[in-house]
Motif scaffolding. Structure first.
Motif, mmCIF file in Angstrom:
data_model
loop_
_atom_site.group_PDB
_atom_site.id
_atom_site.type_symbol
_atom_site.label_atom_id
_atom_site.label_comp_id
_atom_site.label_asym_id
_atom_site.label_seq_id
_atom_site.Cartn_x
_atom_site.Cartn_y
_atom_site.Cartn_z
ATOM 1 N N LYS A 259 -9.729 -8.972 -9.388
ATOM 2 C CA LYS A 259 -8.813 -10.085 -9.719
ATOM 3 C C LYS A 259 -9.184 -11.397 -10.020
ATOM 4 C CE LYS A 259 -5.392 -7.857 -6.479
ATOM 5 N NZ LYS A 259 -4.113 -7.464 -7.599
ATOM 6 N N ASP A 270 -1.402 -7.315 1.440
ATOM 7 C CA ASP A 270 -1.336 -5.960 0.875
ATOM 8 C C ASP A 270 -1.018 -4.956 1.619
ATOM 9 O OD1 ASP A 270 -0.667 -4.994 -1.598
ATOM 10 O OD2 ASP A 270 -2.970 -4.681 -2.027
ATOM 11 N N ALA A 330 -5.226 -0.607 -9.275
ATOM 12 C CA ALA A 330 -3.949 0.107 -8.908
ATOM 13 C C ALA A 330 -4.397 0.934 -8.248
ATOM 14 C CB ALA A 330 -3.553 0.582 -10.425
ATOM 15 N N GLU A 331 -4.684 0.275 -6.721
ATOM 16 C CA GLU A 331 -5.312 1.056 -5.676
ATOM 17 C C GLU A 331 -4.239 1.729 -4.858
ATOM 18 O OE1 GLU A 331 -5.095 -2.056 -5.779
ATOM 19 O OE2 GLU A 331 -4.166 -2.225 -3.490
ATOM 20 N N THR A 357 3.448 -2.774 -0.894
ATOM 21 C CA THR A 357 3.144 -4.090 -1.792
ATOM 22 C C THR A 357 2.599 -3.447 -3.247
ATOM 23 O OG1 THR A 357 1.310 -4.671 -0.724
ATOM 24 C CG2 THR A 357 3.256 -5.602 -0.057
ATOM 25 N N THR A 418 -2.875 3.984 -14.233
ATOM 26 C CA THR A 418 -2.208 2.782 -14.578
ATOM 27 C C THR A 418 -1.469 3.517 -16.127
ATOM 28 O OG1 THR A 418 -3.779 2.010 -15.973
ATOM 29 C CG2 THR A 418 -3.722 1.209 -14.054
ATOM 30 N N ALA A 447 6.292 -5.771 -2.966
ATOM 31 C CA ALA A 447 5.429 -6.881 -3.378
ATOM 32 C C ALA A 447 6.205 -8.108 -3.577
ATOM 33 C CB ALA A 447 4.721 -6.512 -4.684
HETATM 34 N N1 BES Z 1 -1.426 -5.328 -4.503
HETATM 35 C C1 BES Z 1 -1.117 -5.624 -5.589
HETATM 36 C C2 BES Z 1 0.309 -5.690 -6.154
HETATM 37 C C3 BES Z 1 0.797 -7.132 -5.706
HETATM 38 C C4 BES Z 1 0.786 -8.087 -6.669
HETATM 39 C C5 BES Z 1 1.200 -7.292 -4.375
HETATM 40 C C6 BES Z 1 1.115 -9.528 -6.153
HETATM 41 C C7 BES Z 1 1.720 -8.556 -3.918
HETATM 42 C C8 BES Z 1 1.738 -9.695 -5.061
HETATM 43 C C9 BES Z 1 -1.666 -4.242 -6.368
HETATM 44 O O1 BES Z 1 -2.402 -3.590 -5.871
HETATM 45 C C10 BES Z 1 -1.987 -4.278 -7.854
HETATM 46 O O2 BES Z 1 -2.951 -4.976 -8.076
HETATM 47 N N2 BES Z 1 -1.181 -3.844 -8.916
HETATM 48 C C11 BES Z 1 -1.510 -4.272 -10.041
HETATM 49 C C12 BES Z 1 -1.268 -3.008 -11.009
HETATM 50 C C13 BES Z 1 -1.740 -2.875 -12.221
HETATM 51 C C14 BES Z 1 -3.496 -2.857 -12.075
HETATM 52 C C15 BES Z 1 -1.545 -1.683 -13.047
HETATM 53 C C16 BES Z 1 -0.612 -5.227 -10.608
HETATM 54 O O3 BES Z 1 0.557 -5.447 -10.181
HETATM 55 O O4 BES Z 1 -1.117 -5.916 -11.464
#
Ligand code: BES
Ligand code: MN
Ligand code: ZN
Length: 484
Positions: A259, A270, A330-331, A357, A418, A447
């Protein structure tokens, strides 16, 4: 903060601040018109949430808007009490003497709950805070003619407050303190409430075939854990349980699909789904709910590392289905896939609700006031939506269209993790649904609601909300408990 119920003629302590919750339109008449002048010079009408501080021969007084008297209900009693606390907490007064708008034992008890939740603060890491910055209120007196009835309503509400605070503390902890094994230890300590807690480590999960969950934790030096929490409160200890499953990613860097730095610190929360599930089990045990319940927490840390999972890797889940990991960020769904399968395989529950979340996309869809609800059951959805209204933990149902399934088809495995940008929360839910084996199931994407900054609800101070504990406790209480 110590909270007690006192009768209207009890003497007030010195250094106390009086807060009177006033029904709309009645402010001028309060205390025989003592504040009529001040009210007339202000915009205070008594609408819910307004606060006016007035000085009189009685000393400082807060008038708190209670809204229409005919609409004053449990939630109003909570919210107005919390609003009074918020206005009083830095005043210098040590005692808050609160008079609810409508005097019943039930409302007095709800006011106490509102004070507990509104006064929540995570301050264990502050070592240099000066006294004038700290809340000054150490005690609250709730004025009521029905102290006995209020006291009778308290045990189950105190159990709820304790559980929400437990969940908020978990969510607030930084990830260097709260990693999977530490989370598991804190959950294990709940055995003192009468819960049974088992903790599985990586070796045990490997033997169960949990390749999907284990792949996520593979890049972390912290060992992944699966916590299994059980509450047997039904008359028949073998009665089919209700089940809750939580995403417990103690920190989500994104892994190799790392990220951006901005805001990454938020990813300590999370594990908000797992905290909510732990909180629900906490309240069910705390109030000795007449139900059998299971809570499963998938606890991992998602890190980049020489040994971390790579984009393109294929993992085999406990269900036997294979997954191509397109994006290691996307874990959450990878963790839930195995936690959910384990839950239904071992416990054959009446239904399963998972909390996670899970996607940034749900924030884009719904903003920060609603969690996303996805379900294969209209009945379970209706029950969740009504519980969510009753507890002011709003949910909005989103669809699970068959046509979007193709977004998670993989060229080399049973599915990929994803589905691209369109409908990101929905394709995540569709992914999870592939691990649901013919029972009523709902997925709550929290989330959007696990953390509030800022917060507009006085019972939820800025920060960890504990979202989910109240609504699932209500779901169980209203629909799945045996009668006494
Ligand atoms: N933990 C995140 C989602 C999240 C985002 C929670 C903001 C709280 C606040 C999740 O693991 C994630 O990273 N999701 C990705 C999915 C994508 C890679 C398909 C996302 O939402 O960008
Ligand atoms: Mn992620
Ligand atoms: Zn995540």
């Amino acid at each position: 903060m110590q909270i007690e119920f006192v009768s209207p003629d009890a003497a007030s302590a010195s250094r106390s601040l009086l807060a009177i919750v006033v029904p709309e339109g009645e402010a001028g008449g309060v205390n025989g018109g003592a504040f009529a002048g001040a009210v007339a010079q202000s915009r205070f009408t008594g609408a819910r949430g307004q606060v006016l501080e007035v000085a009189s021969v009685l000393g400082r007084t807060l008038l708190v808007g209670g809204g229409k008297a005919s609409e004053f209900d449990d939630l109003a009693a909570e919210q107005t009490a919390a609003a009074a606390y918020a206005a009083a907490k830095l005043s210098g007064a040590e005692v808050l003497r609160l008079s609810p708008a409508v005097d019943t034992g039930a409302f007095a008890a709800r006011a106490a709950l509102g004070l507990r939740l509104g006064a929540y603060r995570f301050d264990k890491y502050r070592t240099r805070e000066t006294a004038d910055k700290k809340p000054s209120i150490v005690r609250a007196e709730i004025v009521t003619d029905h102290a006995a009835a209020a006291a009778e309503a308290m045990p189950s509400l105190s159990a709820l407050a304790n559980a929400v605070v437990f969940a908020r503390d978990l969510v607030s902890e930084p990830a260097n303190i709260l990693y999977p094994a530490e989370f598991a230890r804190r959950v294990k300590a709940l055995e003192a409430l009468g819960l049974t807690v088992e903790i599985l480590g990586e070796e045990e999960m490997r033997q169960l075939g949990m390749g999907s969950l284990l792949g996520v934790g593979q890049g972390s030096v912290r060992e992944s854990q699966l916590a299994i929490i059980r509450w047997n409160g039904a008359a028949d200890p073998a009665a089919q349980p209700v089940a809750f499953v939580g995403k417990g990613v103690c920190f989500d860097t994104g892994g190799i699909s790392i990220k951006p730095a901005d805001g990454m610190e938020d990813m300590k929360w999370d594990m908000g789904g797992a905290a909510a599930v732990a909180g629900v089990m906490h309240v069910l045990a705390g109030r000795k709910a007449r139900v059998n319940a299971v809570g499963i927490l998938g606890l991992v840390e998602n890190m980049p590392d020489g040994n971390a999972q790579r984009p393109g890797d294929v993992v085999t889940s406990m269900s036997g289905q294979t997954i191509e990991v397109i994006n290691t960020d996307a874990e959450g769904r990878l963790v839930l896939a195995d936690a959910i399968w384990y839950c239904q395989d071992r416990f054959k529950p009446r239904f399963m609700v998972d909390l996670a979340t899970l996607t940034g996309a749900v924030i884009i869809s719904l903003g920060n006031d609603y969690g996303g609800l996805f379900s294969n059951s209209d009945d379970l959805s209706e029950k969740l939506l009504s519980a969510s209204k009753a507890e002011e933990e709003p949910l909005w149902r989103l669809p699970l269209p068959k046509a979007y399934e193709k977004q998670i088809d993989s060229a080399i495995a049973d599915m990929k993790n994803t589905g691209g940008r369109p409908a990101g929360s929905i394709t995540a839910a569709l992914f999870i649904q592939r691990f649901v084996n013919g029972l009523p199931w709902a997925h709550l994407d929290i989330a959007s609601t696990a953390w509030k900054k800022p917060s507009s609800v006085p019972t939820i101070p800025e920060g960890a909300t504990g979202f989910g504990v109240r609504l699932l406790n209500r779901l169980v209480a209203d629909h799945y408990e045996e009668s006494a």
